[in-house]
Write a protein that holds these residues in place. Structure first.
Motif, short mmCIF file in Angstrom:
data_model
loop_
_atom_site.label_atom_id
_atom_site.label_comp_id
_atom_site.label_asym_id
_atom_site.label_seq_id
_atom_site.Cartn_x
_atom_site.Cartn_y
_atom_site.Cartn_z
N PHE A 1 0.84 -1.20 0.00
CA PHE A 1 0.00 0.00 0.00
C PHE A 1 0.88 1.25 0.00
CE2 PHE A 1 -3.57 2.33 2.53
CZ PHE A 1 -4.07 2.87 1.35
N LYS A 2 1.96 1.25 0.78
CA LYS A 2 2.85 2.41 0.86
C LYS A 2 3.62 2.63 -0.45
CE LYS A 2 5.20 1.41 4.59
NZ LYS A 2 6.20 1.59 5.68
N THR A 3 4.01 1.53 -1.11
CA THR A 3 4.82 1.65 -2.33
C THR A 3 3.98 1.74 -3.61
OG1 THR A 3 5.01 -0.76 -2.48
CG2 THR A 3 6.76 0.43 -1.30
N LYS A 4 2.65 1.61 -3.49
CA LYS A 4 1.73 1.73 -4.64
C LYS A 4 2.07 0.72 -5.75
CE LYS A 4 0.75 5.57 -2.45
NZ LYS A 4 -0.26 5.55 -1.38
N ASP A 5 2.39 -0.50 -5.36
CA ASP A 5 2.82 -1.52 -6.32
C ASP A 5 1.65 -1.98 -7.19
OD1 ASP A 5 3.87 -3.69 -7.71
OD2 ASP A 5 5.10 -4.35 -6.04
N ALA A 6 1.65 -1.60 -8.48
CA ALA A 6 0.53 -1.89 -9.38
C ALA A 6 0.35 -3.38 -9.64
CB ALA A 6 0.72 -1.16 -10.71
N ARG A 7 1.39 -4.17 -9.38
CA ARG A 7 1.27 -5.62 -9.62
C ARG A 7 0.26 -6.28 -8.68
NH1 ARG A 7 7.40 -7.32 -8.94
NH2 ARG A 7 7.02 -6.00 -7.14
N PRO B 1 3.64 -6.10 -16.40
CA PRO B 1 3.62 -5.55 -17.76
C PRO B 1 2.57 -6.25 -18.62
CG PRO B 1 5.41 -7.10 -17.57
CD PRO B 1 4.79 -7.01 -16.20
N TYR B 2 2.25 -5.62 -19.75
CA TYR B 2 1.32 -6.20 -20.72
C TYR B 2 1.98 -6.12 -22.10
CZ TYR B 2 -3.16 -7.51 -22.82
OH TYR B 2 -4.15 -8.18 -23.49
N VAL C 1 -10.66 -1.21 -28.85
CA VAL C 1 -9.83 -1.45 -27.66
C VAL C 1 -8.43 -0.91 -27.93
CG1 VAL C 1 -8.96 -3.13 -26.01
CG2 VAL C 1 -11.14 -3.56 -27.17
N ALA C 2 -7.96 -0.03 -27.07
CA ALA C 2 -6.61 0.53 -27.16
C ALA C 2 -5.90 0.30 -25.83
CB ALA C 2 -6.67 2.02 -27.48
N ASN C 3 -4.59 0.47 -25.83
CA ASN C 3 -3.81 0.26 -24.61
C ASN C 3 -3.24 1.59 -24.12
OD1 ASN C 3 -2.37 -1.04 -22.54
ND2 ASN C 3 -0.54 -1.19 -23.81
N ASP C 4 -3.45 1.88 -22.83
CA ASP C 4 -2.84 3.06 -22.20
C ASP C 4 -1.79 2.55 -21.22
OD1 ASP C 4 -2.13 5.29 -20.69
OD2 ASP C 4 -4.13 6.17 -20.81
N ILE C 5 -0.56 2.49 -21.68
CA ILE C 5 0.51 1.90 -20.87
C ILE C 5 0.80 2.71 -19.62
CG2 ILE C 5 2.41 3.04 -22.11
CD1 ILE C 5 3.95 0.39 -21.85
N LYS C 6 0.56 4.03 -19.67
CA LYS C 6 0.82 4.87 -18.50
C LYS C 6 -0.16 4.59 -17.37
CE LYS C 6 2.93 8.70 -21.07
NZ LYS C 6 2.82 10.14 -21.42
N LYS C 7 -1.40 4.26 -17.75
CA LYS C 7 -2.42 3.99 -16.74
C LYS C 7 -2.59 2.50 -16.46
CE LYS C 7 -5.20 8.12 -17.69
NZ LYS C 7 -6.54 8.63 -18.11
N ASN C 8 -1.81 1.64 -17.15
CA ASN C 8 -1.97 0.19 -17.01
C ASN C 8 -3.43 -0.20 -17.22
OD1 ASN C 8 0.78 -0.24 -16.35
ND2 ASN C 8 0.37 0.34 -14.23
N ALA C 9 -3.98 0.24 -18.34
CA ALA C 9 -5.40 0.00 -18.59
C ALA C 9 -5.67 -0.12 -20.08
CB ALA C 9 -6.24 1.13 -18.01
N GLU D 1 7.86 -11.99 -20.01
CA GLU D 1 6.97 -11.53 -18.94
C GLU D 1 5.92 -10.57 -19.51
OE1 GLU D 1 7.05 -9.66 -14.42
OE2 GLU D 1 8.87 -9.61 -15.64
N GLY D 2 4.68 -10.81 -19.15
CA GLY D 2 3.59 -9.98 -19.64
C GLY D 2 2.85 -10.58 -20.82
N THR D 3 3.28 -11.79 -21.27
CA THR D 3 2.55 -12.48 -22.32
C THR D 3 1.17 -12.87 -21.81
OG1 THR D 3 4.54 -13.36 -23.37
CG2 THR D 3 2.48 -14.55 -23.77
N ARG D 4 0.15 -12.54 -22.57
CA ARG D 4 -1.22 -12.87 -22.18
C ARG D 4 -1.73 -14.07 -22.98
NH1 ARG D 4 -0.02 -8.78 -18.67
NH2 ARG D 4 -1.85 -8.18 -17.49
N LEU D 5 -2.72 -14.73 -22.42
CA LEU D 5 -3.38 -15.85 -23.08
C LEU D 5 -4.53 -15.29 -23.92
CD1 LEU D 5 -2.86 -18.92 -22.76
CD2 LEU D 5 -4.80 -18.98 -21.18
N PRO D 6 -4.44 -15.32 -25.24
CA PRO D 6 -5.55 -14.79 -26.06
C PRO D 6 -6.82 -15.60 -25.80
CG PRO D 6 -3.57 -15.17 -27.38
CD PRO D 6 -3.36 -15.86 -26.07
#
Length: 492
Positions: free
Chosen positions: A11-17, A205-206, A250-258, A308-313
């Motif tokens: 929570f303190k380090t804001k780890d997005a993972r 990552p994505y 559908v687009a990717n916003d890498i800065k927002k991880n969304a 790392e970050g490979t997704r399952l289609p």
């Protein structure tokens, strides 16, 4: 399982993972937050931790207006100790506006409603109804904050049967009315058109370009489009016998991880369905760090084989993936492309969108049943022989009769066995269909036609290791497809 100290440190380090893995209730403010919240960090003794937003709300906390818990990424089926409970949660989210009863869901999952309620309560510490109510309210909050949809339409899209019920529930849970919340929003992310813009957060990552390359290699022309690093497709639903057709982007916003989703306004009533399907298609709920840590041993034999970050289609519609895969399994790449294009142009409904080369909805089960009635001469004009027609008909009937559960299987291995028998296809082809349609994370498909490209030593080492890579063997399969076939699935 993380302990309280570990969760406070995250929570303190804001780890997005760890976003969406847990929520933090803050007793001094009465709100609950995502672990990435950028508000002032509270004292450790004021923090309590919950695995779901529903648990936090049951404990009396309200969602933070800054970090917005409704935007947190969800959990994959593999994260739950009870598959029944996890499947139920996904069905509740997907159909939150359909008023499907718990008894109906229990029937589809092959258990009693009493058993479903018991395992759900054990897994999530809330009842299915409490979970659904929280999801509806958070979904409504999201629409109020991020769109200009009218409040009555927000209520209906979120599954509330009347505006009065919606206002009462919102005020009871969040201590403000829907109108009050909307006044707090300075501006929305949406333009003045009728299109709806929302986002789906993911854990970084994505590998977005990798995902687009895979989808592009298996694109259905006219139905799907990839352009300018974005994915587009036509969407069709049936309502009261009429087609509701639109499109999404559908687009990717890498800065927002969304992932940023734009949905045609005609599809308003189906937003929960569409978001659930996009989550599945793009594997939004994946935890890339956990998967990579398990699979990276393979990189000892060939560097960068596992990324790392490979997704399952996944898929947007199981029938679509199953049909295309069967056609590709039966034909070479060039022939399969001709057949798919032929049946799209012959049967698919043509529509008008804002995009060139995006103008057909995918064919229906009825279309395939009708196609099977054609003479051999008529089939030949479509480059289809009788053997392939029979397989396509068997697939359509399997969907109509629900002989194979592509949507919420409790045991995918059983469904794979059914596919080989009912559809008369090889096991590796059935596994690939299950991997795409059933969120199957743990099936290894060794691709025989890689032998000319992959070294004997690497093949041997992978085969030695594969049984130690549970429960993520499907991700190994996709990494092999991406590395050696560019995502192409002809001749699996």
């Amino acid at each position: 399982m993380l302990d309280n100290q570990s969760m406070y440190d995250i929570f303190k380090t804001k780890d997005a993972r760890y976003d969406g893995r847990f929520f933090v209730g803050v007793s001094s403010t009465g709100i609950y937050c995502r672990p990435i919240c950028h508000a002032k960090i509270p004292k450790q003794e004021n923090c309590t931790y919950y695995s779901t937003a529903a648990q936090a709300e049951k404990a009396g906390y309200r969602p933070c207006l800054l970090c917005r818990p409704e935007l947190a990424p969800g959990n994959a089926i593999i994260d739950a100790s009870s598959i029944i409970a996890s499947q139920c949660a996904k069905m509740l989210e997907k159909s939150c506006s359909d008023h499907q009863s718990i008894s109906d869901i229990a029937y589809q999952l092959g258990c009693s409603d009493r058993h479903l309620r018991r395992v759900f309560l054990k897994e999530y510490n809330v009842t299915p109804i409490q979970y659904l109510q929280t999801f509806r309210l958070l979904f409504a909050k999201r629409l109020l904050t991020d769109t200009k949809i009218s409040i009555i339409d927000v209520a209906m899209a979120s599954g509330f049967k009347s505006l009065r019920r919606f206002n009462d529930a919102f005020k009871t849970h969040y201590k403000l009315t829907p109108t009050d919340l909307r006044k707090k929003v300075i501006d929305t992310s949406n333009d003045s058109t009728s299109n709806i813009k929302l986002s789906l957060s993911y854990r970084p990552p994505y590998q977005w370009q990798q995902m687009l390359s895979f989808l592009k290699a298996n694109l259905v022309n006219g139905v799907e489009l990839i352009s300018d690093d974005k994915y587009y497709r036509v969407v069709r639903f049936k309502k009261d016998g009429e087609d509701i057709v639109g499109w999404l982007e559908v687009a990717n916003d890498i800065k927002k991880n969304a992932l940023l989703i734009t949905i045609h306004g005609e599809l308003l009533s189906y937003i929960p369905h569409i978001l659930a399907r996009v989550r599945h298609l793009f594997d939004v709920e994946c935890d890339p760090q956990i998967i990579y840590n398990k699979l990276k041993v393979i990189n000892e034999y060939k560097s960068d084989l596992i990324i790392e970050g490979t997704r399952l289609p996944g898929c947007f519609e199981p029938f679509e993936i199953a049909l295309i895969t069967i056609i590709k399994e039966h034909s070479n790449k060039e022939e399969a492309s001709k057949i798919i294009n032929n049946i799209i142009y012959e049967y698919a409904k043509k529509i008008k969108t804002n995009y060139k080369n995006l103008n057909y909805s995918f064919i229906t089960l009825d279309d395939i049943i009708d196609l099977s009635k054609k003479s051999d001469e008529q089939l030949n004009l479509l480059n289809i022989n009788r053997d392939l027609s029979n397989k396509m008909l068997a697939l359509a009937k399997a969907f109509v009769n629900e002989d194979i559960n592509f949507y919420h299987p409790l045991n995918p291995d059983i469904e794979i066995e059914k596919m080989t028998t009912i559809l008369n296809i090889e096991e590796k082809v059935a596994k690939y269909i299950a991997l795409r349609t059933m969120e199957l994370t743990n099936t290894f498909i060794y691709l025989d036609n890689l032998d000319s490209k992959i070294s004997i030593d690497l093949k041997t080492n992978i085969e030695k290791r594969v049984d130690l890579l549970n429960p993520w063997k499907s991700y190994l399969s996709i990494n092999l497809l991406n590395n050696y076939k560019g995502g192409q699935t002809n001749d699996l």
